[in-house]
Design an enzyme around this catalytic site. Structure first.
Site, short mmCIF file in Angstrom:
data_model
loop_
_atom_site.label_atom_id
_atom_site.label_comp_id
_atom_site.label_asym_id
_atom_site.label_seq_id
_atom_site.Cartn_x
_atom_site.Cartn_y
_atom_site.Cartn_z
N GLY A 1 0.80 -1.23 0.00
CA GLY A 1 0.00 0.00 0.00
C GLY A 1 0.83 1.27 0.00
O GLY A 1 0.30 2.35 0.25
N ALA B 1 6.33 3.93 -7.87
CA ALA B 1 7.60 4.62 -7.60
C ALA B 1 8.70 4.06 -8.50
O ALA B 1 9.49 4.82 -9.08
CB ALA B 1 7.97 4.47 -6.14
N ASP C 1 -2.02 6.71 -7.33
CA ASP C 1 -0.61 6.41 -7.00
C ASP C 1 0.34 7.09 -7.97
O ASP C 1 1.28 7.79 -7.57
CB ASP C 1 -0.35 4.90 -7.06
CG ASP C 1 -0.88 4.17 -5.85
OD1 ASP C 1 -1.72 4.73 -5.14
OD2 ASP C 1 -0.46 3.01 -5.64
O1 PMV Z 1 -1.46 0.78 -4.35
P1 PMV Z 1 -2.24 0.78 -3.10
O2 PMV Z 1 -2.32 -0.52 -2.41
O3 PMV Z 1 -1.86 1.93 -2.23
O4 PMV Z 1 -3.78 1.09 -3.45
C1 PMV Z 1 -4.15 2.12 -4.24
C2 PMV Z 1 -5.42 2.70 -3.79
C3 PMV Z 1 -6.71 2.01 -4.19
O5 PMV Z 1 -7.69 3.03 -4.02
C4 PMV Z 1 -7.03 0.85 -3.28
C5 PMV Z 1 -6.73 1.53 -5.62
C6 PMV Z 1 -6.74 2.64 -6.66
O6 PMV Z 1 -6.57 2.30 -7.83
O7 PMV Z 1 -6.94 3.81 -6.32
#
Ligand code: PMV
Length: 309
Positions: A101, A107, A148
């Site tokens: 997460g 990155a 992300d």
């Molecule tokens: O990459 P992670 O595990 O931090 O998850 C991203 C966040 C989620 O909302 C769960 C998925 C997304 O695509 O936004």
């Protein structure tokens, strides 16, 4: 040799609901970094991607590929107008734990694109880098919201809504967070896929949960902008309850959130995909070490304090 680094990321509010169009607030996590180094190689070698952390090496041969980082390198060649793959070895190392997460995949992909641009003598905007990294996120995640790649490519806190240009989000005061790692790897694609099946089975219930998260994120924005950490902490607790109701928490994450509150945190929630990975707790700076100790006593594999600004 050309080197570029990219931070991990922390989702402060709104994960999962962000996939369904609600807002999220996320920030770079500079304590953890992925670094890519481009080195010239023997003529005729082509473009080799070395991934020593995961014991993998891939030739980026100009064809379509199912390896997310090779895909991003392949797409970057086009954007950088490098018609034939150059004779380069790109080595990627990262201190960001995988499937936890914290944005390890985005990155690494961002560092690769930035190092390739430097080696090609080009400069790419954060929006261009983010768009390339999003393509690799699709292979990691299935149907990512784009939060992300955005927060990592822009390398600053963002207010993010899917499909809308990200708004940089300035924190008037730093937030002290304590990050607690369950030590359990949990691929985001699995939690996102499970939640999608639940939403398809009971759309009204899950839409109401996503709406409630959206309201929490709006309120969190106001509380952060007013510099009111007590209100931010309460909203983190509320966001965690909603994530529990969505079925993306776990006994370990719940136990760490409870331990953080008992150790004096102002609030705590899982961060990212959930089920495993990391949780975050908001602490007054003078309480942060105590909260980290509380997390370790409750079974966290790692716990450390950091400032988000
Ligand atoms: O990459 P992670 O595990 O931090 O998850 C991203 C966040 C989620 O909302 C769960 C998925 C997304 O695509 O936004």
């Amino acid at each position: 040799m050309f080197r570029a680094s990219a931070p991990g990321k922390i989702i402060l509010f709104g994960e999962h609901a962000v996939v369904y169009g609600r807002p999220a607030i996320a920030a770079p996590f500079n304590r953890l970094q992925a670094t890519a180094v481009v080195a010239p190689a023997e003529p005729g070698q082509g473009l080799l991607l070395e991934l020593p952390d995961v014991g993998d090496r891939v030739m980026v041969d100009g064809g379509a590929t199912g390896q997310p980082l090779a895909l991003v390198a392949h797409l970057a060649l086009r954007v950088l107008r490098l018609d034939a793959p150059p004779d380069w070895t790109i080595t990627v190392r990262s201190t960001i734990p995988v499937a936890s997460g914290l944005g390890s995949g985005a990155a690494a992909a961002t560092a690769i694109v930035a190092a390739m641009a430097a080696a090609a003598g080009a400069s790419l905007s954060p929006a261009q880098v983010s768009a390339l990294v999003y393509e690799s996120e699709k292979l990691f995640h299935g149907a990512p919201s784009g939060v992300d790649n955005t927060v990592i490519a822009y390398n600053r806190p963002v207010w993010f809504v899917r499909g809308v240009a990200p708004q940089p989000f300035d924190l008037p005061r730093p937030l002290t967070l304590v990050v607690g790692d369950t030590g359990i790897a949990s691929p985001t694609s699995v939690t996102v896929g499970d939640l999608r099946r639940c939403w398809q089975a009971e759309p009204a219930r899950f839409e109401a949960l996503f709406d409630a998260v959206g309201q929490v994120v709006q309120a969190a924005r106001r509380a952060i902008e007013c510099g009111d950490p007590t209100a931010v902490g309460t909203l983190m607790d509320r966001n965690h309850q909603l994530l529990q109701a969505m079925g993306v928490s776990s006994a370990q994450l719940d136990a760490l959130c409870l331990a953080a509150r008992q150790a004096g945190a102002l609030g705590a929630k899982l961060s990212g995909g959930g089920r495993g990975g990391n949780m975050i707790a908001l602490a007054r700076p003078e309480r942060a070490e105590q909260v980290a100790e509380g997390l370790l006593s409750a079974g966290a594999a790692h716990a450390f304090a950091t400032q988000i600004q």
